[in-house]
Design a protein around this motif. Structure first.
Motif: not given
Length: 274
Positions: A133-144
């Motif tokens: 939940r907190s700190g979820f790496a959303d792929p919409q923000s870019g694959w990193n």
């Protein structure tokens, strides 16, 4: 009973007998005469209650049900009486449903699991990734690096879950957007975590279909049209890979699930080399 410091208590005094270990008081002139003081009897030791026997806890037990340890699933074999047309209900299966966003992987996987005659679990990689939940790496923000690390962690978690289900006789169907141009991260990772008996099947409808389905999504499950087209183009690399591919462009969910059963029956009779 002994004290931690000092000598043991003397035995209780009996009438007409001097207590052992005690000296009578010396007579002093002018001192009042009388019997020697008698020490109070020692208190009896408290009763001891033996502890109830307890069984050592088992590391592989949940409640009162022992669970066999999970292990990589082996290559499934068809029952001898059904060598030509394997009975899927008699085989514990591990299925990996591959496809781009909007291919209908989750809908088909749920329907297939819901309508089997034997216990079957559906494990969605996206669902497990969103446990963060907190700190979820959303792929919409870019694959990193963060999204890559969370993807790998979620896939490993799915693999552990699948192995535990399979070890207890529960089939599994997993879904993930695995790319053919990343074999180590994609199929190689699933094979390491689940086992060589995992049966991969590609679900690949036309681009117009996945764009239409993606438009019906909301939240972080919805991607831009450009991203959907790019993913769909990369998925086309599965053609010629040797994996079974289902084009469900004109198929509804129940029909796609029925075709999936036919594909899996053939895969059990002749496992793909992947």
């Amino acid at each position: 009973m002994q004290h931690a410091v000092g000598s043991p208590l003397p035995p209780p005094h009996r009438p007409g007998q001097e207590p052992t270990g005690w000296q009578p008081a010396a007579h002093h002139p002018g001192a009042p005469q009388g019997p020697a003081p008698v020490p109070p009897p020692a208190a009896p030791p408290p009763p001891t209650v033996p502890p109830l026997p307890t069984a050592p806890p088992s590391p592989d037990a949940t409640g009162h049900v022992s669970l066999p340890p999970g292990a990589p699933v082996g290559i499934p074999t068809a029952p001898p009486a059904a060598a030509t047309t394997p009975d899927l209900a008699a085989t514990t299966l591990a299925v990996l449903l591959i496809g781009p966003a909007g291919a209908g992987k989750t809908s088909v996987a749920k329907y297939w699991a819901d309508h089997r005659r034997v216990p079957t679990a559906h494990i969605s990689l996206d669902d497990v990734r969103e446990w963060v939940r907190s700190g979820f790496a959303d792929p919409q923000s870019g694959w990193n690096d963060n999204s890559e690390a969370q993807y790998r962690l979620a896939r490993r978690t799915c693999g552990f879950a699948a192995r535990n289900f399979l070890a207890n006789g529960i089939s599994c169907i997993l879904d993930d957007a695995v790319f053919p141009d990343r074999p180590v991260v994609g199929l190689g990772g699933w094979k390491r975590h689940v086992g060589p008996g995992l049966l991969p099947v590609v679900l690949l409808p036309g681009l117009d279909i996945v764009l239409e389905r993606n438009a019906e999504r909301s939240g972080n499950r919805r991607l831009t049209d450009e991203e959907v087209a790019r993913i769909h183009g990369r998925m086309a690399g599965w053609y010629g890979s040797g994996l079974p591919i289902i084009d469900n462009s004109q198929l509804d969910v129940p029909t796609t699930a029925r075709v999936l059963d036919e594909v899996l029956a053939r895969a059990i009779a002749s496992p793909p080399n992947w």
